[in-house]
Design an enzyme around this catalytic site. Structure first.
Site, PDB file in Angstrom:
ATOM      1  N   GLY A  21       2.451   3.612  -3.533  1.00 49.86           N
ATOM      2  CA  GLY A  21       2.485   3.302  -2.113  1.00 49.86           C
ATOM      3  C   GLY A  21       3.921   3.095  -1.684  1.00 49.86           C
ATOM      4  O   GLY A  21       4.656   2.335  -2.327  1.00 49.86           O
ATOM      5  N   PHE A  22       4.345   3.800  -0.641  1.00 53.63           N
ATOM      6  CA  PHE A  22       5.745   3.681  -0.229  1.00 53.63           C
ATOM      7  C   PHE A  22       5.856   3.481   1.281  1.00 53.63           C
ATOM      8  O   PHE A  22       6.774   3.967   1.926  1.00 53.63           O
ATOM      9  CB  PHE A  22       6.534   4.922  -0.677  1.00 53.63           C
ATOM     10  CG  PHE A  22       8.001   4.645  -0.920  1.00 53.63           C
ATOM     11  CD1 PHE A  22       8.384   3.675  -1.834  1.00 53.63           C
ATOM     12  CD2 PHE A  22       8.987   5.348  -0.249  1.00 53.63           C
ATOM     13  CE1 PHE A  22       9.725   3.414  -2.070  1.00 53.63           C
ATOM     14  CE2 PHE A  22      10.331   5.102  -0.470  1.00 53.63           C
ATOM     15  CZ  PHE A  22      10.705   4.129  -1.394  1.00 53.63           C
ATOM     16  N   GLY A  23       4.885   2.724   1.817  1.00 55.36           N
ATOM     17  CA  GLY A  23       4.978   2.287   3.197  1.00 55.36           C
ATOM     18  C   GLY A  23       5.918   1.100   3.271  1.00 55.36           C
ATOM     19  O   GLY A  23       6.816   0.941   2.446  1.00 55.36           O
ATOM     20  N   GLY A  24       5.699   0.222   4.242  1.00 58.85           N
ATOM     21  CA  GLY A  24       6.583  -0.925   4.407  1.00 58.85           C
ATOM     22  C   GLY A  24       6.675  -1.792   3.170  1.00 58.85           C
ATOM     23  O   GLY A  24       7.773  -2.169   2.732  1.00 58.85           O
ATOM     24  N   TYR A  66      11.651   9.881   2.246  1.00 56.97           N
ATOM     25  CA  TYR A  66      10.419   9.400   2.871  1.00 56.97           C
ATOM     26  C   TYR A  66      10.578   9.268   4.381  1.00 56.97           C
ATOM     27  O   TYR A  66       9.698   9.673   5.152  1.00 56.97           O
ATOM     28  CB  TYR A  66      10.008   8.056   2.264  1.00 56.97           C
ATOM     29  CG  TYR A  66       8.658   7.577   2.746  1.00 56.97           C
ATOM     30  CD1 TYR A  66       7.483   7.991   2.112  1.00 56.97           C
ATOM     31  CD2 TYR A  66       8.546   6.721   3.838  1.00 56.97           C
ATOM     32  CE1 TYR A  66       6.250   7.574   2.553  1.00 56.97           C
ATOM     33  CE2 TYR A  66       7.302   6.297   4.291  1.00 56.97           C
ATOM     34  CZ  TYR A  66       6.162   6.717   3.645  1.00 56.97           C
ATOM     35  OH  TYR A  66       4.931   6.306   4.093  1.00 56.97           O
ATOM     36  N   LYS A 132      -6.332  -8.291  -1.133  1.00 59.03           N
ATOM     37  CA  LYS A 132      -6.680  -9.393  -0.232  1.00 59.03           C
ATOM     38  C   LYS A 132      -8.139  -9.827  -0.332  1.00 59.03           C
ATOM     39  O   LYS A 132      -8.435 -11.008  -0.478  1.00 59.03           O
ATOM     40  CB  LYS A 132      -6.381  -8.998   1.217  1.00 59.03           C
ATOM     41  CG  LYS A 132      -4.903  -8.850   1.533  1.00 59.03           C
ATOM     42  CD  LYS A 132      -4.715  -8.496   2.994  1.00 59.03           C
ATOM     43  CE  LYS A 132      -3.245  -8.313   3.337  1.00 59.03           C
ATOM     44  NZ  LYS A 132      -3.049  -7.938   4.752  1.00 59.03           N
ATOM     45  N   ALA A 198      -0.474  -0.065   7.379  1.00 62.15           N
ATOM     46  CA  ALA A 198      -1.655  -0.313   6.545  1.00 62.15           C
ATOM     47  C   ALA A 198      -1.981  -1.803   6.490  1.00 62.15           C
ATOM     48  O   ALA A 198      -3.150  -2.199   6.558  1.00 62.15           O
ATOM     49  CB  ALA A 198      -1.427   0.235   5.137  1.00 62.15           C
ATOM     50  N   GLU A 202      -5.389  -3.702   7.770  1.00 63.97           N
ATOM     51  CA  GLU A 202      -6.181  -4.599   6.922  1.00 63.97           C
ATOM     52  C   GLU A 202      -6.437  -5.927   7.629  1.00 63.97           C
ATOM     53  O   GLU A 202      -7.520  -6.506   7.516  1.00 63.97           O
ATOM     54  CB  GLU A 202      -5.469  -4.833   5.582  1.00 63.97           C
ATOM     55  CG  GLU A 202      -5.613  -3.683   4.604  1.00 63.97           C
ATOM     56  CD  GLU A 202      -5.285  -4.086   3.189  1.00 63.97           C
ATOM     57  OE1 GLU A 202      -6.105  -4.794   2.568  1.00 63.97           O
ATOM     58  OE2 GLU A 202      -4.215  -3.703   2.694  1.00 63.97           O
ATOM     59  N   HIS A 206     -10.252  -7.910   9.569  1.00 60.83           N
ATOM     60  CA  HIS A 206     -10.785  -9.276   9.460  1.00 60.83           C
ATOM     61  C   HIS A 206     -11.196  -9.850  10.814  1.00 60.83           C
ATOM     62  O   HIS A 206     -11.803 -10.923  10.870  1.00 60.83           O
ATOM     63  CB  HIS A 206      -9.740 -10.204   8.828  1.00 60.83           C
ATOM     64  CG  HIS A 206      -9.528  -9.990   7.361  1.00 60.83           C
ATOM     65  ND1 HIS A 206     -10.376 -10.493   6.402  1.00 60.83           N
ATOM     66  CD2 HIS A 206      -8.579  -9.304   6.699  1.00 60.83           C
ATOM     67  CE1 HIS A 206      -9.938 -10.145   5.206  1.00 60.83           C
ATOM     68  NE2 HIS A 206      -8.852  -9.419   5.354  1.00 60.83           N
TER      69      HIS A 206
END
Length: 339
Positions: A21-24, A66, A132, A198, A202, A206
């Site tokens: 995973g290479f998002g934030g 990226y 989580k 992402a 998430e 909730h």
């Protein structure tokens, strides 16, 4: 393979690590590792490709590829474009000691499915996640025997919450003969939600009326419309957070005594409130008291998630080299500081 190594973690050879995973969060993890002497980033995967070199990846080139082209797969040295990036990376990176799964758990079965890829591949090493949801950790618990048999040491729930705050609660609980309540409250401030798409999805999952499926299906425009309605602030209460099952597994208290909630400001880097955990209980003398552990407001979400994740990865490597495999949580193992 990794499980056969006898070298000490105190030797000069750095632990070879990968980030899935290479998002934030993944980019923050890579930045955190860059100056470390005890760990070396050798593998990265994103949705469209992966990069791997046993000599170590160039962080600047990973970030540039990226951000400009959408994948680390465009890196000239070690980059590969692929729609099966995680699976292919696992196959070509047998010498990676451990991975941080900086992945969105959308759908809710995703992290468990990634764990199964590692199990089936024959790779042996350490996996750490910052998962989580309680139900997601429960899925991993079902894989405990398979992880053990595969020679994988898996540490789950090793971010901020679950993770840092769960571990603090487990330690604070030692003052008491009985735990009445564990209350975790977090404040997150980010200047631009798109840097953590992402993670924000998430969080949205909730909210009342939303689920992991509906949040995952939201377009960026739909997320922005929701945030416009709330002035960029998400208020989350009684979340399905794995702190509860982790503390229950550790024998601290029943899960129904654990509550998690918080406020996320997606338009302001300043935290809307201080992140803390309060542990209330009765001492052996019969006194009722509360311990409070508060994180500094200046520490970012990324710092409080990625730091513990690699601390737990270091502990996992220590366990793995002693032949200790299977599934553990942040409430069971102390993280080691990565120098």
């Amino acid at each position: 393979m990794n499980g056969d190594r006898t070298k000490s973690s105190t030797t000069s050879t750095p632990t070879r690590v990968g980030v899935l995973g290479f998002g934030g969060l993944g980019q923050a993890a890579a930045r955190l590792i860059a100056p470390k002497q005890e760990m070396q980033l050798v593998a990265v995967a994103d949705l469209k490709g992966y990069a791997y070199t046993s000599a170590g990846l160039d962080l600047d080139k990973c970030l540039a590829a990226y951000q400009s082209q959408g994948s680390v797969g465009y890196i000239e040295a070690g980059g590969t474009l692929s729609n099966q990036s995680i699976q292919e990376l696992i196959e070509v990176s047998a010498d990676v000691d451990g991975y941080f799964l900086a992945l969105p758990n959308l759908p809710n079965t995703f992290i468990a499915s990634v764990a199964q890829l590692f199990i089936k591949s024959g790779w042996r090493g350490v996996l750490v996640d910052a998962i989580k949801r309680t139900s997601a950790v429960e899925q991993l618990l079902e894989l405990k025997a398979q992880l053990l048999a595969a020679g994988i040491t898996y540490l789950s729930g090793c971010g901020a919450t679950p993770g840092l705050l769960t571990a603090a609660a487990a330690l604070a609980a030692q003052s008491y003969a009985e735990i009445h309540q564990v209350k975790i409250t977090f404040g997150v401030g980010i200047a631009n939600w798109e840097a953590y798409r992402a993670t924000i999805r998430e969080d949205i999952a909730h909210l009342p009326g939303y689920s992991t499926e509906s949040a995952r299906a939201m377009t960026d425009e739909e997320v922005e419309a929701l945030l416009d309605k709330t002035n960029g602030v998400l208020t989350l209460e009684n979340m399905e957070h794995a702190d509860d099952v982790m503390l229950e597994l550790a024998g601290i208290c029943d899960r129904d005594r654990v509550t998690v909630g918080g406020v996320v400001d997606t338009r302001n880097p300043k935290k809307p409130l201080s992140t803390n955990v309060q542990v209330t209980g009765r001492t052996f003398e019969g006194k009722i008291s509360t311990h409070t552990f508060t994180l500094g407001d200046e520490t970012s979400m990324a710092a409080n998630v990625c730091g513990p994740a690699f601390g737990y990865l270091k502990s996992g490597v220590s366990l793995h080299r002693r032949g200790i495999y299977g599934l553990f949580t942040a409430a069971e193992i102390m993280p080691q500081f990565v120098k």
